[in-house]
Motif scaffolding. Structure first.
Motif, PDB file in Angstrom:
ATOM      1  N   SER A 122       0.818  -1.218   0.000  1.00  0.00           N
ATOM      2  CA  SER A 122       0.000   0.000   0.000  1.00  0.00           C
ATOM      3  C   SER A 122       0.846   1.260   0.000  1.00  0.00           C
ATOM      4  CB  SER A 122      -0.920   0.002   1.233  1.00  0.00           C
ATOM      5  OG  SER A 122      -0.157  -0.070   2.431  1.00  0.00           O
ATOM      6  N   SER A 123       2.108   1.141   0.439  1.00  0.00           N
ATOM      7  CA  SER A 123       2.992   2.302   0.480  1.00  0.00           C
ATOM      8  C   SER A 123       3.876   2.393  -0.756  1.00  0.00           C
ATOM      9  CB  SER A 123       3.885   2.241   1.733  1.00  0.00           C
ATOM     10  OG  SER A 123       4.672   1.056   1.733  1.00  0.00           O
ATOM     11  N   GLY A 124       3.787   1.418  -1.653  1.00  0.00           N
ATOM     12  CA  GLY A 124       4.619   1.431  -2.838  1.00  0.00           C
ATOM     13  C   GLY A 124       4.064   2.346  -3.913  1.00  0.00           C
ATOM     14  N   ASN A 125       4.925   2.650  -4.907  1.00  0.00           N
ATOM     15  CA  ASN A 125       4.536   3.556  -5.986  1.00  0.00           C
ATOM     16  C   ASN A 125       4.546   2.877  -7.346  1.00  0.00           C
ATOM     17  OD1 ASN A 125       4.248   6.181  -4.552  1.00  0.00           O
ATOM     18  ND2 ASN A 125       6.380   5.802  -4.029  1.00  0.00           N
ATOM     19  N   ALA A 126       4.858   1.569  -7.379  1.00  0.00           N
ATOM     20  CA  ALA A 126       4.935   0.869  -8.652  1.00  0.00           C
ATOM     21  C   ALA A 126       3.556   0.749  -9.282  1.00  0.00           C
ATOM     22  CB  ALA A 126       5.558  -0.511  -8.451  1.00  0.00           C
ATOM     23  N   PHE A 127       3.512   0.980 -10.600  1.00  0.00           N
ATOM     24  CA  PHE A 127       2.277   0.837 -11.384  1.00  0.00           C
ATOM     25  C   PHE A 127       1.153   1.725 -10.839  1.00  0.00           C
ATOM     26  CE2 PHE A 127       4.659  -2.872 -12.524  1.00  0.00           C
ATOM     27  CZ  PHE A 127       4.366  -3.072 -13.848  1.00  0.00           C
ATOM     28  N   ARG A 128       1.490   2.893 -10.368  1.00  0.00           N
ATOM     29  CA  ARG A 128       0.480   3.834  -9.904  1.00  0.00           C
ATOM     30  C   ARG A 128       0.466   5.118 -10.741  1.00  0.00           C
ATOM     31  NH1 ARG A 128       1.344   0.619  -5.649  1.00  0.00           N
ATOM     32  NH2 ARG A 128      -0.324   0.297  -4.155  1.00  0.00           N
ATOM     33  N   GLU A 129       1.257   5.118 -11.813  1.00  0.00           N
ATOM     34  CA  GLU A 129       1.304   6.296 -12.676  1.00  0.00           C
ATOM     35  C   GLU A 129       1.581   5.859 -14.107  1.00  0.00           C
ATOM     36  OE1 GLU A 129       3.719  10.529 -13.185  1.00  0.00           O
ATOM     37  OE2 GLU A 129       4.343   9.053 -11.682  1.00  0.00           O
ATOM     38  N   ALA A 130       0.808   6.408 -15.037  1.00  0.00           N
ATOM     39  CA  ALA A 130       1.001   6.143 -16.456  1.00  0.00           C
ATOM     40  C   ALA A 130       1.711   7.331 -17.092  1.00  0.00           C
ATOM     41  CB  ALA A 130      -0.336   5.895 -17.143  1.00  0.00           C
ATOM     42  N   VAL A 131       2.618   7.037 -18.004  1.00  0.00           N
ATOM     43  CA  VAL A 131       3.392   8.085 -18.670  1.00  0.00           C
ATOM     44  C   VAL A 131       3.530   7.743 -20.150  1.00  0.00           C
ATOM     45  CG1 VAL A 131       4.718   8.706 -16.606  1.00  0.00           C
ATOM     46  CG2 VAL A 131       5.577   6.920 -18.150  1.00  0.00           C
ATOM     47  N   LEU A 132       3.910   8.726 -20.924  1.00  0.00           N
ATOM     48  CA  LEU A 132       4.265   8.524 -22.328  1.00  0.00           C
ATOM     49  C   LEU A 132       5.782   8.466 -22.442  1.00  0.00           C
ATOM     50  CD1 LEU A 132       1.879  10.867 -24.374  1.00  0.00           C
ATOM     51  CD2 LEU A 132       1.935   8.364 -24.416  1.00  0.00           C
ATOM     52  N   VAL A 133       6.286   7.510 -23.230  1.00  0.00           N
ATOM     53  CA  VAL A 133       7.722   7.369 -23.437  1.00  0.00           C
ATOM     54  C   VAL A 133       7.960   7.081 -24.918  1.00  0.00           C
ATOM     55  CG1 VAL A 133       7.667   4.893 -22.918  1.00  0.00           C
ATOM     56  CG2 VAL A 133       9.811   6.151 -22.697  1.00  0.00           C
ATOM     57  N   GLN A 134       9.058   7.540 -25.439  1.00  0.00           N
ATOM     58  CA  GLN A 134       9.401   7.290 -26.835  1.00  0.00           C
ATOM     59  C   GLN A 134       9.983   5.884 -26.962  1.00  0.00           C
ATOM     60  OE1 GLN A 134      10.798  10.765 -29.302  1.00  0.00           O
ATOM     61  NE2 GLN A 134      11.480  11.500 -27.293  1.00  0.00           N
ATOM     62  N   TYR A 135       9.249   5.012 -27.661  1.00  0.00           N
ATOM     63  CA  TYR A 135       9.669   3.624 -27.830  1.00  0.00           C
ATOM     64  C   TYR A 135       8.887   3.036 -29.004  1.00  0.00           C
ATOM     65  CZ  TYR A 135      10.635  -1.277 -26.811  1.00  0.00           C
ATOM     66  OH  TYR A 135      11.029  -2.578 -26.903  1.00  0.00           O
ATOM     67  N   PRO A 136       9.523   2.259 -29.886  1.00  0.00           N
ATOM     68  CA  PRO A 136      10.900   1.742 -29.841  1.00  0.00           C
ATOM     69  C   PRO A 136      11.938   2.649 -30.492  1.00  0.00           C
ATOM     70  CG  PRO A 136       9.719   0.732 -31.650  1.00  0.00           C
ATOM     71  CD  PRO A 136       8.744   1.646 -30.970  1.00  0.00           C
ATOM     72  N   ARG A 137      11.529   3.841 -30.933  1.00  0.00           N
ATOM     73  CA  ARG A 137      12.481   4.780 -31.535  1.00  0.00           C
ATOM     74  C   ARG A 137      12.031   6.188 -31.205  1.00  0.00           C
ATOM     75  NH1 ARG A 137      10.249   7.318 -35.774  1.00  0.00           N
ATOM     76  NH2 ARG A 137       8.456   6.344 -36.832  1.00  0.00           N
ATOM     77  N   ALA A 138      12.908   7.123 -31.396  1.00  0.00           N
ATOM     78  CA  ALA A 138      12.569   8.519 -31.161  1.00  0.00           C
ATOM     79  C   ALA A 138      11.463   8.947 -32.115  1.00  0.00           C
ATOM     80  CB  ALA A 138      13.803   9.395 -31.352  1.00  0.00           C
ATOM     81  N   GLY A 139      10.466   9.640 -31.578  1.00  0.00           N
ATOM     82  CA  GLY A 139       9.342  10.095 -32.375  1.00  0.00           C
ATOM     83  C   GLY A 139       8.149   9.173 -32.327  1.00  0.00           C
ATOM     84  N   ALA A 140       8.331   7.935 -31.869  1.00  0.00           N
ATOM     85  CA  ALA A 140       7.223   6.988 -31.695  1.00  0.00           C
ATOM     86  C   ALA A 140       6.929   6.882 -30.201  1.00  0.00           C
ATOM     87  CB  ALA A 140       7.590   5.619 -32.265  1.00  0.00           C
ATOM     88  N   TRP A 141       5.682   7.152 -29.815  1.00  0.00           N
ATOM     89  CA  TRP A 141       5.324   7.215 -28.405  1.00  0.00           C
ATOM     90  C   TRP A 141       4.437   6.041 -28.014  1.00  0.00           C
ATOM     91  CZ3 TRP A 141       7.232  11.002 -25.159  1.00  0.00           C
ATOM     92  CH2 TRP A 141       7.881  12.068 -25.786  1.00  0.00           C
TER      93      TRP A 141
END
Length: 227
Positions: free
Chosen positions: A120-139
């Motif tokens: 209950s005190s952990g932060n894993a899998f509690r926030e969604a984000v956008l990341v460039q993957y598998p290459r720059a420009g692809a999100w």
């Protein structure tokens, strides 16, 4: 006529397919639970007197009894380890499992992951984000799992974040990435909404949110585990 018939068939499929898959998954889980429950009853019957053996084996045919016993066992275990004596017993159990060859590697790894995910005190899998993957420009959408530590953190310059990139449509497999925190774009959608978006391959979009200014999205933010 043919186009209308096809449209009706697709509409009917969209109605029944989610229900059918849900029933199938629950049936598989119930089958596993009943299988384990039946094995335990069989082992118990072998050490019980003959007068009780038939009654014990008859419990295998009671629908849902295995699931109820499992839920009761989990609840009783949670209540037991909530006090000092239970914590001591849990520590001794962990110590025992950590001294058994081969078993200790599997048990320790699974315990660390489960403690991280379900604490209950952990932060894993509690926030969604956008990341460039598998290459720059692809999100793509990823989930924050923490921050690098130990030797990995020593080899990195600047602030980095650990993220999990799930695959589509099966999010249980994916890729673990360590990326610069400044390269992540935080999302306002919940983890559940992000999972639905991933599993549906982008067809089930979360409720619209007002777009934040680009500067706010790229601004440094507090990361889990940072003081």
């Amino acid at each position: 006529m043919g186009a209308s018939l096809r449209r009706y068939l697709v509409a009917g499929l969209l109605v029944w397919l989610p229900l059918a898959i849900t029933v199938w998954v629950l049936t598989q889980l119930l089958g596993v639970v009943n299988g384990v429950f039946g094995s335990l009853l069989t082992a118990l019957a072998l050490v019980m007197p003959a007068s009780l053996r038939e009654a014990i084996l008859g419990l295998q045919h009671v629908p849902g009894l295995g699931l109820l016993i499992l839920a009761g066992g989990l609840l009783a275990t949670g209540m037991a380890v909530a006090n000092i004596f239970g914590q001591w017993l849990l520590t001794q159990w962990d110590r025992l499992m950590s001294n058994i060859p081969i078993v200790k590697s599997i048990y320790s790894s699974v315990k660390q992951v489960s403690d991280t995910l379900f604490s209950s005190s952990g932060n894993a899998f509690r926030e969604a984000v956008l990341v460039q993957y598998p290459r720059a420009g692809a999100w793509t959408i990823a989930f924050v799992t923490g921050t690098p530590s130990g030797e990995v953190a020593c080899q990195l310059d600047g602030e980095h974040t650990s993220v999990y990139v799930p695959t589509t449509p099966n999010p249980t497999s994916g890729f673990f990435l360590i990326v610069p925190t400044a390269d992540l774009k935080p999302l306002r959608m919940t983890v559940d909404e992000a999972l639905k978006y991933i599993i549906s391959m982008g067809t089930v979009a979360p409720p619209p949110q007002p777009c934040a200014p680009s500067g706010a999205a790229d601004a440094p933010r507090d990361q889990p585990g940072r003081n």
